[in-house]
Design an enzyme around this catalytic site. Structure first.
Site, PDB file in Angstrom:
ATOM      1  N   SER A  15       0.820  -1.214   0.000  1.00  0.00           N
ATOM      2  CA  SER A  15       0.000   0.000   0.000  1.00  0.00           C
ATOM      3  C   SER A  15       0.852   1.261   0.000  1.00  0.00           C
ATOM      4  CB  SER A  15      -0.870   0.062   1.267  1.00  0.00           C
ATOM      5  OG  SER A  15      -1.745  -1.014   1.301  1.00  0.00           O
ATOM      6  N   HIS A  36      -3.761   0.553  -4.789  1.00  0.00           N
ATOM      7  CA  HIS A  36      -3.136  -0.569  -5.500  1.00  0.00           C
ATOM      8  C   HIS A  36      -3.547  -0.494  -6.972  1.00  0.00           C
ATOM      9  CE1 HIS A  36      -2.157  -2.904  -1.779  1.00  0.00           C
ATOM     10  NE2 HIS A  36      -3.099  -2.112  -1.313  1.00  0.00           N
ATOM     11  N   HIS A  41      -5.169  -9.507  -1.535  1.00  0.00           N
ATOM     12  CA  HIS A  41      -5.274  -9.765  -0.092  1.00  0.00           C
ATOM     13  C   HIS A  41      -6.355 -10.806   0.178  1.00  0.00           C
ATOM     14  CE1 HIS A  41      -3.702  -5.620  -0.437  1.00  0.00           C
ATOM     15  NE2 HIS A  41      -3.011  -5.912   0.652  1.00  0.00           N
ATOM     16  N   TYR A  94      -8.382 -10.723   2.606  1.00  0.00           N
ATOM     17  CA  TYR A  94      -9.642 -10.063   3.024  1.00  0.00           C
ATOM     18  C   TYR A  94     -10.505  -9.616   1.847  1.00  0.00           C
ATOM     19  CZ  TYR A  94      -7.136  -5.633   2.248  1.00  0.00           C
ATOM     20  OH  TYR A  94      -6.417  -4.619   1.686  1.00  0.00           O
ATOM     21  N   GLU A  95      -9.911  -9.592   0.655  1.00  0.00           N
ATOM     22  CA  GLU A  95     -10.716  -9.224  -0.511  1.00  0.00           C
ATOM     23  C   GLU A  95     -11.629 -10.376  -0.930  1.00  0.00           C
ATOM     24  OE1 GLU A  95      -8.454  -6.572  -3.517  1.00  0.00           O
ATOM     25  OE2 GLU A  95      -6.909  -7.674  -2.456  1.00  0.00           O
ATOM     26  N   ALA A 104       2.848  -2.029   4.047  1.00  0.00           N
ATOM     27  CA  ALA A 104       2.619  -1.035   5.090  1.00  0.00           C
ATOM     28  C   ALA A 104       2.125  -1.827   6.293  1.00  0.00           C
ATOM     29  CB  ALA A 104       1.580  -0.029   4.635  1.00  0.00           C
ATOM     30  N   MET A 146      -1.754  -7.110   6.989  1.00  0.00           N
ATOM     31  CA  MET A 146      -2.773  -8.005   6.415  1.00  0.00           C
ATOM     32  C   MET A 146      -2.281  -8.683   5.138  1.00  0.00           C
ATOM     33  SD  MET A 146      -6.003  -5.423   6.826  1.00  0.00           S
ATOM     34  CE  MET A 146      -6.201  -4.404   8.311  1.00  0.00           C
ATOM     35  N   SER A 147      -0.973  -8.834   4.992  1.00  0.00           N
ATOM     36  CA  SER A 147      -0.456  -9.387   3.728  1.00  0.00           C
ATOM     37  C   SER A 147       0.832 -10.161   3.986  1.00  0.00           C
ATOM     38  CB  SER A 147      -0.193  -8.237   2.752  1.00  0.00           C
ATOM     39  OG  SER A 147       0.886  -7.436   3.194  1.00  0.00           O
ATOM     40  N   ASN A 162       1.710   3.464  10.811  1.00  0.00           N
ATOM     41  CA  ASN A 162       0.928   3.975  11.961  1.00  0.00           C
ATOM     42  C   ASN A 162       1.335   3.165  13.179  1.00  0.00           C
ATOM     43  OD1 ASN A 162      -0.743   1.860  10.277  1.00  0.00           O
ATOM     44  ND2 ASN A 162      -1.386   1.617  12.408  1.00  0.00           N
ATOM     45  N   HIS A 164      -7.284   3.977   6.859  1.00  0.00           N
ATOM     46  CA  HIS A 164      -6.452   3.584   5.705  1.00  0.00           C
ATOM     47  C   HIS A 164      -5.757   4.782   5.061  1.00  0.00           C
ATOM     48  CE1 HIS A 164      -5.020   1.163   2.385  1.00  0.00           C
ATOM     49  NE2 HIS A 164      -5.661   1.916   1.513  1.00  0.00           N
TER      50      HIS A 164
HETATM   51  N1  HPA Z   1      -2.924  -3.200  11.352  1.00  0.00           N
HETATM   52  C1  HPA Z   1      -3.041  -4.086  10.341  1.00  0.00           C
HETATM   53  N2  HPA Z   1      -2.647  -3.819   9.109  1.00  0.00           N
HETATM   54  C2  HPA Z   1      -2.089  -2.628   8.871  1.00  0.00           C
HETATM   55  C3  HPA Z   1      -1.934  -1.667   9.875  1.00  0.00           C
HETATM   56  C4  HPA Z   1      -2.368  -1.980  11.196  1.00  0.00           C
HETATM   57  O1  HPA Z   1      -2.268  -1.177  12.142  1.00  0.00           O
HETATM   58  N3  HPA Z   1      -1.344  -0.588   9.302  1.00  0.00           N
HETATM   59  C5  HPA Z   1      -1.141  -0.903   7.992  1.00  0.00           C
HETATM   60  N4  HPA Z   1      -1.595  -2.130   7.725  1.00  0.00           N
END
Ligand code: HPA
Length: 273
Positions: free
Chosen positions: A29, A60, A82, A84-85, A112, A210-211, A234, A246
């Site tokens: 990302s 993306h 992903h 989750y998609e 990320a 998440m990847s 973050n 996001h």
């Molecule tokens: N959690 C999960 N996935 C993420 C995060 C997070 O804080 N930041 C970027 N992808």
């Protein structure tokens, strides 16, 4: 069956690639800008590759970019798939199989991620030393094709010691701060709760996302050497009062992209030697 699908995709791509790529890149990302640095670029939208799913998330682009980077022949995924998609992990990792079929030996996976380690700050970079799979599943579940890899692949050194050292040396040369730590994969798409973040920290996690984990498992199964780099976009849930969004993830990736680009290009330049 699987192998036929892989070969079909690889055949289509070989028509458009003058030489075999040695290095593969998966761009997370906000990190897809790296693909814009590729010279003599051939850009192939995922729609044009048989067997490739089509990416849906903002941030993306959804194409393969083939060409030259720092003297190396590379192929980059600008946009990944992903879990989750709604894709199966077989679909999520299909591009890694195709990269292997094309000749990729070293795979650089980026993402990320939320910072779990209390020493991390948004905008920091982390080389992945190891991972913890909290997806509750594995891309290798199902029949194993021994032509693609062993039934029970070793994961002792999922993230190559050699490539990690190369990344650390490059970061030191460039004056870029580079942490090293354990990446934990959650399915998403909801971010973690503060309690889950405390659990992840207790388990030894330094960053959460998440990847990456499915792709790395498949790359190791296929015998590729892997380097993972997380952009800490973050601080994870509960570490500050602010809710997660996001947009923040993409904005932070945007802010650190100069260092990210310099680092990855320096690593690729070393690999090209
Ligand atoms: N959690 C999960 N996935 C993420 C995060 C997070 O804080 N930041 C970027 N992808």
């Amino acid at each position: 069956m699987d192998r036929q699908a892989i070969e079909k995709a690889a055949d289509v791509l070989r028509q458009r690639m003058p030489a075999s790529p040695a290095i593969g890149l998966i761009l997370g990302s906000g990190l897809g800008v790296l693909a814009d640095e590729i010279e003599e670029a051939v850009r192939i939208p995922y729609e044009e590759i048989p067997g490739f799913p089509v990416s849906t998330v903002e941030g993306h682009a959804g194409r393969l970019v083939y060409g030259r980077l720092e003297g190396a022949t590379v192929v980059a995924m600008q946009g990944r798939f992903h879990y989750y998609e709604g894709y199966s992990l077989r679909e999520v990792t299909f591009p890694v199989r195709v990269m292997k079929a094309l000749g990729v030996r070293e795979l650089i996976v980026t993402n990320a991620a939320g910072g779990v380690n209390e020493r991390f700050q948004p905008g920091d970079l982390m080389v992945i030393s190891d991972h913890i799979n909290l997806l509750g599943t594995n891309p290798l579940i199902g029949p194993n094709d021994p032509e693609l890899g062993p039934r029970f692949p070793d994961m002792t050194e999922a993230y190559s010691r050699r490539l990690r050292q190369l990344a650390k040396d490059a970061a030191a040369r460039l004056g870029i701060r580079l942490h090293e730590g354990v990446y934990v994969a959650n399915t998403g798409p909801s971010y973690e709760t503060p309690a889950e973040i405390r659990m992840i920290r207790a388990l030894g996690g330094d960053a959460v996302g998440m990847s990456t984990v499915p792709e790395v498992i498949v790359a190791r199964h296929a015998g590729m050497e892997v380097l993972g780099i997380s952009c800490i976009s973050n601080l994870a849930a509960g570490m500050t009062d602010a809710p997660l969004h996001h947009d923040e993830v993409v904005e932070t990736a945007e802010r650190v992209k100069a260092d990210f680009l310099r680092l990855v290009k320096a690593i690729v330049a070393e690999l090209a030697k």
